[in-house]
Scaffold this active site. Structure first.
Site, PDB file in Angstrom:
ATOM      1  N   LYS A   1      -3.433  -7.983  31.997  1.00 33.03           N
ATOM      2  CA  LYS A   1      -2.092  -8.013  32.579  1.00 33.03           C
ATOM      3  C   LYS A   1      -1.204  -9.073  31.942  1.00 33.03           C
ATOM      4  CE  LYS A   1      -2.589  -5.971  37.161  1.00 33.03           C
ATOM      5  NZ  LYS A   1      -2.285  -6.147  38.575  1.00 33.03           N
TER       6      LYS A   1
ATOM      7  N   HIS B   1       2.737 -11.441  49.723  1.00 32.23           N
ATOM      8  CA  HIS B   1       1.340 -11.874  49.740  1.00 32.23           C
ATOM      9  C   HIS B   1       1.068 -12.776  50.941  1.00 32.23           C
ATOM     10  CE1 HIS B   1       1.610 -11.419  45.122  1.00 32.23           C
ATOM     11  NE2 HIS B   1       0.826 -10.436  45.551  1.00 32.23           N
TER      12      HIS B   1
ATOM     13  N   ARG C   1       2.606  -1.443  50.105  1.00 31.91           N
ATOM     14  CA  ARG C   1       4.064  -1.475  50.159  1.00 31.91           C
ATOM     15  C   ARG C   1       4.643  -0.075  50.276  1.00 31.91           C
ATOM     16  NH1 ARG C   1       4.237  -4.983  44.803  1.00 31.91           N
ATOM     17  NH2 ARG C   1       3.199  -3.073  44.265  1.00 31.91           N
TER      18      ARG C   1
ATOM     19  N   SER D   1       5.346  -8.927  42.331  1.00 29.07           N
ATOM     20  CA  SER D   1       5.351 -10.080  41.432  1.00 29.07           C
ATOM     21  C   SER D   1       5.997  -9.748  40.091  1.00 29.07           C
ATOM     22  CB  SER D   1       3.926 -10.586  41.209  1.00 29.07           C
ATOM     23  OG  SER D   1       3.399 -11.122  42.388  1.00 29.07           O
TER      24      SER D   1
END
Length: 165
Positions: A41, A17, A95, A133
């Protein structure tokens, strides 16, 4: 003033990030880090903790680049958040190919909602491409070393949260 919005849950903020944030500052005068509330989430850190982590971690980037960087919690549509903060540019980090497929769909939908807001994709640097994460949290929970993936301050907060400090 060019205003960009970099949205995410940042639970927790990682080196990946921070890499995207640092490079996005070359594109805008003001970068808003949109910290998504996203209760679905089930974040490990509270919204307030995530905002505080972001603010702490981006201070050095703001000083180094001269770009104003602010954290902004949001729970509405991304396009609505962009309009709320005056952003005409949404920054997204990529990514892998799987990220692109999802982001491609999101751009199409967002363009239908407001075609005046552009999306820019930044590839994470090679050493950060595998960082997610979700995986960082799992590594911490299982006793692994997360120091390659997060800053020392975030590492300490993460280890305290999972009971491994």
């Amino acid at each position: 003033m060019r205003i960009g919005l970099y949205p995410g849950t940042f639970d927790p903020v990682t080196h990946g990030h921070l890499d995207i944030i640092g490079r996005a500052t070359a594109l805008v005068d003001r970068l808003v880090i949109g910290v998504a509330i996203n209760r679905d989430k089930g974040p490990l850190f509270t919204l307030e903790e995530r905002v505080e982590m972001i603010e702490s971690e981006v201070a050095a980037i703001a000083d180094r680049t001269g770009c104003e960087i602010v954290a902004h919690p949001f729970e509405n549509l991304l396009i609505d958040c962009a309009n709320d903060v005056g952003a005409k540019l949404i920054v997204r980090g990529l990514r892998a190919v799987a990220d692109f497929e999802y982001e491609f769909q999101m751009v199409g939908m967002n363009r239908q909602l407001d075609n005046t807001i552009e999306t820019v994709f930044l590839m994470a640097e090679a050493e950060h491409q595998a960082i997610a994460s979700k995986l960082v949290k799992e590594i911490a929970r299982l006793g692994g070393d997360v120091s390659k993936f997060v800053t020392p301050a975030v590492r300490e907060a993460l280890l305290a949260r999972v009971g491994r400090a």
